[in-house]
Enzyme design. Sequence first.
Site, short mmCIF file in Angstrom:
data_model
loop_
_atom_site.label_atom_id
_atom_site.label_comp_id
_atom_site.label_asym_id
_atom_site.label_seq_id
_atom_site.Cartn_x
_atom_site.Cartn_y
_atom_site.Cartn_z
N ASP A 127 0.88 -1.15 0.00
CA ASP A 127 0.00 0.00 0.00
C ASP A 127 0.93 1.22 0.00
O ASP A 127 2.11 1.10 0.37
CB ASP A 127 -0.86 -0.07 1.27
CG ASP A 127 -1.66 1.19 1.49
OD1 ASP A 127 -2.35 1.62 0.57
OD2 ASP A 127 -1.60 1.73 2.61
N ASP B 43 -0.12 5.05 0.86
CA ASP B 43 -0.43 6.01 1.93
C ASP B 43 -0.40 5.32 3.28
O ASP B 43 -1.21 4.42 3.54
CB ASP B 43 -1.82 6.62 1.72
CG ASP B 43 -1.90 7.49 0.47
OD1 ASP B 43 -0.90 8.10 0.13
OD2 ASP B 43 -2.98 7.55 -0.13
N GLY C 115 -7.46 3.79 3.26
CA GLY C 115 -7.53 2.78 2.21
C GLY C 115 -8.80 2.84 1.37
O GLY C 115 -8.89 2.21 0.33
N SER D 165 -5.38 5.31 -3.99
CA SER D 165 -5.29 6.74 -4.33
C SER D 165 -5.14 6.99 -5.83
O SER D 165 -4.33 6.35 -6.50
CB SER D 165 -4.12 7.37 -3.59
OG SER D 165 -3.98 8.71 -3.99
N ASN E 200 -3.90 9.68 -6.69
CA ASN E 200 -2.71 10.53 -6.68
C ASN E 200 -1.42 9.74 -6.48
O ASN E 200 -0.36 10.33 -6.27
CB ASN E 200 -2.81 11.56 -5.56
CG ASN E 200 -3.98 12.51 -5.76
OD1 ASN E 200 -4.08 13.18 -6.78
ND2 ASN E 200 -4.89 12.57 -4.80
N ASP F 114 -1.69 -0.37 6.05
CA ASP F 114 -1.89 0.36 7.32
C ASP F 114 -3.38 0.49 7.65
O ASP F 114 -3.72 1.05 8.69
CB ASP F 114 -1.29 1.77 7.23
CG ASP F 114 -2.09 2.68 6.31
OD1 ASP F 114 -2.47 2.23 5.21
OD2 ASP F 114 -2.34 3.84 6.69
P1 B16 Z 1 -7.22 9.91 -3.40
P2 B16 Z 1 -3.83 3.89 0.01
C1 B16 Z 1 -5.85 5.63 0.00
O1 B16 Z 1 -4.55 5.28 -0.36
C2 B16 Z 1 -5.88 6.41 1.30
O2 B16 Z 1 -5.52 5.57 2.39
C3 B16 Z 1 -7.27 6.93 1.56
O3 B16 Z 1 -7.28 7.69 2.76
C4 B16 Z 1 -7.72 7.79 0.38
O4 B16 Z 1 -9.06 8.25 0.56
C5 B16 Z 1 -7.65 6.95 -0.90
O5 B16 Z 1 -6.32 6.47 -1.06
C6 B16 Z 1 -8.04 7.74 -2.12
O6 B16 Z 1 -7.09 8.75 -2.30
O7 B16 Z 1 -8.26 10.87 -2.93
O8 B16 Z 1 -5.81 10.49 -3.40
O9 B16 Z 1 -7.57 9.25 -4.70
O10 B16 Z 1 -3.75 3.86 1.50
O11 B16 Z 1 -4.68 2.80 -0.60
O12 B16 Z 1 -2.48 4.04 -0.64
MG MG Z 2 -2.90 3.12 3.33
#
Ligand code: B16
Ligand code: MG
Length: 224
Positions: free
Chosen positions: A13, A15, A50, A120, A122, A174
């Site tokens: 993962d 974030d 997540g 994400s 991003n 996480d």
């Molecule tokens: P975005 P991961 C997740 O990333 C984040 O944990 C979560 O808090 C967030 O809402 C989601 O990505 C979407 O992110 O708005 O940047 O598209 O933990 O899966 O790496």
């Molecule tokens: Mg995460």
Amino acid sequence: MSTRPSLEACIFDLDGVLVDTAKYHFLAWRRLANELGFDFDEEANEKLKGVGRMESLEIILSWGGIALTEEQKQSWAERKNGWYLELVEGMDPSEILEGVMDFLEDLKKNGIRIGIASSSKNAATILEKIGLSGHFETLVDGNGLARTKPDPLIFLTCAQALGVDPGHAVVFEDAQSGIDAALAGGFWAVGVGKPEVLSDARLVIPGFKGWTWAKMESALLNPS
Ligand code: B16
Ligand code: MG
């Protein structure tokens, strides 16, 4: 013949595992809630980790008891993303979490395949900022994915791209939604964070500092 399972790949993962962008997501979502007239704390924020952007917004709106039109939801989600991008703008390689680079190097030395599976949209931007673009064999992110965590699709897509069966791959997460997704897909799941907020993982570690692949493999295959 040995019946010991072979572990061939690690799926990370992003974030909250490789970098602490989870704190920036929290700040941006909290700002959105505050602008809508309510608040939430870090404990509640665990439920958002997540989870994809629009699903996260739905959860937050339910906490505030707020009903919005689809158009308004899109607009608030875009505002949140704008605030999030402002927060991550100054990120650089110094924000990679302690022990991550050594662990990744050790995986490569041991011939372990490595991929990223992040909900994400991003993810590529963050990887670029922290200088990790190109370090992974595959990146599956929230763009174009029909379902995000806790559905296992994101991890299954990543494992398929790596050419590895879920039973031979370890997922590092996480978020409880990510642990649930990994287990639903038949992966080995390692929680990164606090054991009290991550249930059912095979192992929970506070971070990668001090972990080698040999130590990780032994902890997974021979739990005490
Ligand atoms: P975005 P991961 C997740 O990333 C984040 O944990 C979560 O808090 C967030 O809402 C989601 O990505 C979407 O992110 O708005 O940047 O598209 O933990 O899966 O790496
Ligand atoms: Mg995460």
